[in-house]
Design an enzyme around this catalytic site. Structure first.
Site, PDB file in Angstrom:
ATOM      1  CE  LYS A  83      14.823  28.256-152.725  1.00  0.00           C
ATOM      2  NZ  LYS A  83      14.190  29.105-153.749  1.00  0.00           N
ATOM      3  CB  SER A 158      11.678  30.920-151.663  1.00  0.00           C
ATOM      4  OG  SER A 158      12.018  30.447-152.953  1.00  0.00           O
ATOM      5  CB  SER A 182      12.235  32.496-155.255  1.00  0.00           C
ATOM      6  OG  SER A 182      10.923  32.472-154.757  1.00  0.00           O
TER       7      SER A 182
END
Length: 475
Positions: A83, A158, A182
């Site tokens: 990520k 996210s 997230s």
């Protein structure tokens, strides 16, 4: 023979050890798919093809010279993207923000080191919203992350890019992180299994502070066994960590192959956020999960809500303040997205005593919440309140305050377990008639990821492994 992307991460690792698949072949397969299909789902902000192929060649050499395949790293040759909130040395990191254009990570996050030591191939950085703050992934630096089940709809956030990559078959599994849902939110809207571990299970060293213990790294995968294998690798602590999770009585991979026994499961679908309405399809998935758990021999009972809406305002104060943690050069501040600016204005206006009082209030609420939650081995709830929403829905109208209210009403369930620090997972158990995924969430006792993993594996097996045979059309 199945396509490479039909294989699980563990199946790919086994094929590499048996010299049935080459790490270079696997890596090229995923890079080709990403280059061809990523425009549809916006999973990657950066592809690192040259770096990935070099890692794959080294992995292949290791396989060919190994005298005992059992001594090879556990996920050798398996692509696992990182990520773009996490640091990978010498690779650009944007944190979802145009204010970080040109910034290159000076060090590796320790979780990145763990994944590299396990033999995984870093094929790229997955998209994340600005500083990981929204529950949707729409930025100024890359296209929106979209669920492969309907690319007109958001992949959540996210870890939206991570979930989009796995659900679209652009990676077998992905590293992700979760500060208010997230991991679980994108897993829910992308039809995946995701684990938010116990607070302190995975270090955020060496740069990211763990001040309130809200955020943690974790895995997103298609199968429980793959997620458990990644969690096994990612779990570690470093000197200076403020939180350390209790030791687990059984390894996470072992837990995926064990029966959970008969569990007492509390269930509660009451949103903690005032005004949040739960879509009928979400309630249908919740009831379906309840019935399935009962059919597996578990005791499923309605439970009183462990938290009330008083925690919402206190959590908001922390979220406002943590939006200010990324330093932004004043000359680049105009590049911030309007929603980020709105959050940071409130964060910088929050006095330190107010922040500390909010932290204290949440700790008190958690202590009382555990008096309710500790009566159960696991807790069932929806993950989000609606099916996947259209891209642009959260920012419709351009009012940041309305965006914030929509975020709260969309995902009122997951953040409670960031506050309490408990582990929680998303199970992809229900689809609408239009083929949209609906997830349900199971939370466990503090430190009890192994129980959640065993229970999740039992549920996965009951619905036909791989959570049934559904695949998005672009698969």
């Amino acid at each position: 023979m199945a396509h490479i992307h039909d294989l699980t991460a563990l199946e790919q690792a086994a094929a590499v050890r048996a010299r049935e698949l080459s790490p270079v072949e696997i890596t090229k397969h995923y890079l080709e798919r990403a280059e061809r299909l990523d425009a549809e789902v916006g999973a990657f902000v950066t592809l690192t093809a040259d770096r990935a192929l070099e890692q794959a060649r080294r992995a292949e050499a290791l396989v060919m010279t190994a005298s005992d395949p059992r001594e090879l790293p556990p996920l050798l040759g398996v692509p696992v993207p990182i990520k773009d909130l996490n640091l990978v040395k010498d690779v650009p990191v944007l944190f979802g923000s145009a204010t970080y254009e040109g910034f290159v990570a000076p060090v590796d996050d320790s979780v990145v080191e763990r994944l590299r030591d396990a033999g995984t191939i870093m094929i790229g950085k997955t998209a994340t919203p600005e500083f990981g703050l929204p529950c949707y992934t729409e930025t100024s630096v890359s296209p929106p992350a979209r669920t492969p089940w309907d690319p007109s709809r958001s992949a959540g956030g996210s870890s939206g890019g991570a979930a989009a990559a796995v659900a679209a078959g652009l990676a077998p599994a992905a590293q992700a992180s979760d500060g208010a849902g997230s991991i679980r939110i994108p897993a829910a809207v992308c039809g995946l299994f995701g684990i938010k571990p116990t607070r302190g299970r995975i270090s955020a060293a060496p740069v990211v502070p763990d001040l309130a213990g809200l955020s943690t790294n974790g895995p997103i995968a298609r199968t429980v066994a793959d997620a458990a294998a990644l969690l096994e690798i990612m779990a570690h602590n470093q000197p200076g960590d403020l939180y350390v999770a209790p030791p687990t009585p059984v390894g996470f991979q072992e837990a995926a192959g064990r029966e959970p026994g008969r569990l007492r499961i509390g269930r509660n679908a009451v949103p903690v956020v005032p005004g949040a309405e739960v879509h009928p399809e979400v309630l249908a998935g919740y009831e379906k999960a309840s019935a399935l758990l009962e059919s597996l021999g578990h005791e499923v009972v309605d439970m009183p809500p462990p938290f009330n809406d008083s925690i919402v305002a206190e959590f908001e104060k922390l979220w406002f303040c943590f939006s200010c943690m990324h330093p932004v050069d004043p000359s680049a501040a105009h590049l911030l997205r309007p929603f980020t600016r709105w959050l940071r204005e409130r964060g910088f206006a929050t006095p330190a005593p107010v922040f500390l009082q909010a932290q204290a209030a949440l700790q008190t609420a958690t202590r009382f919440g555990f008096l309710v939650m500790n009566d159960y081995d696991a807790i069932l709830s929806p993950t989000v309140t609606t099916p996947p929403v259209p891209v642009g829905w959260f920012e419709e109208g351009g009012d940041p305050e309305e965006t914030f209210q929509r975020m709260k009403r969309f995902a009122p369930y997951p953040a409670t377990y960031n506050v309490s620090g408990q582990p929680a997972v998303n199970l992809p158990l229900h689809w609408t008639a239009d083929g949209l995924p609906i997830g349900v969430m199971l939370a466990g006792r503090y430190g009890a990821e192994a129980t959640l993993i065993s229970l999740s594996a039992q549920v996965e097996a009951a619905v036909g492994g791989f959570w049934g045979t559904r695949r998005p059309a672009m698969w």
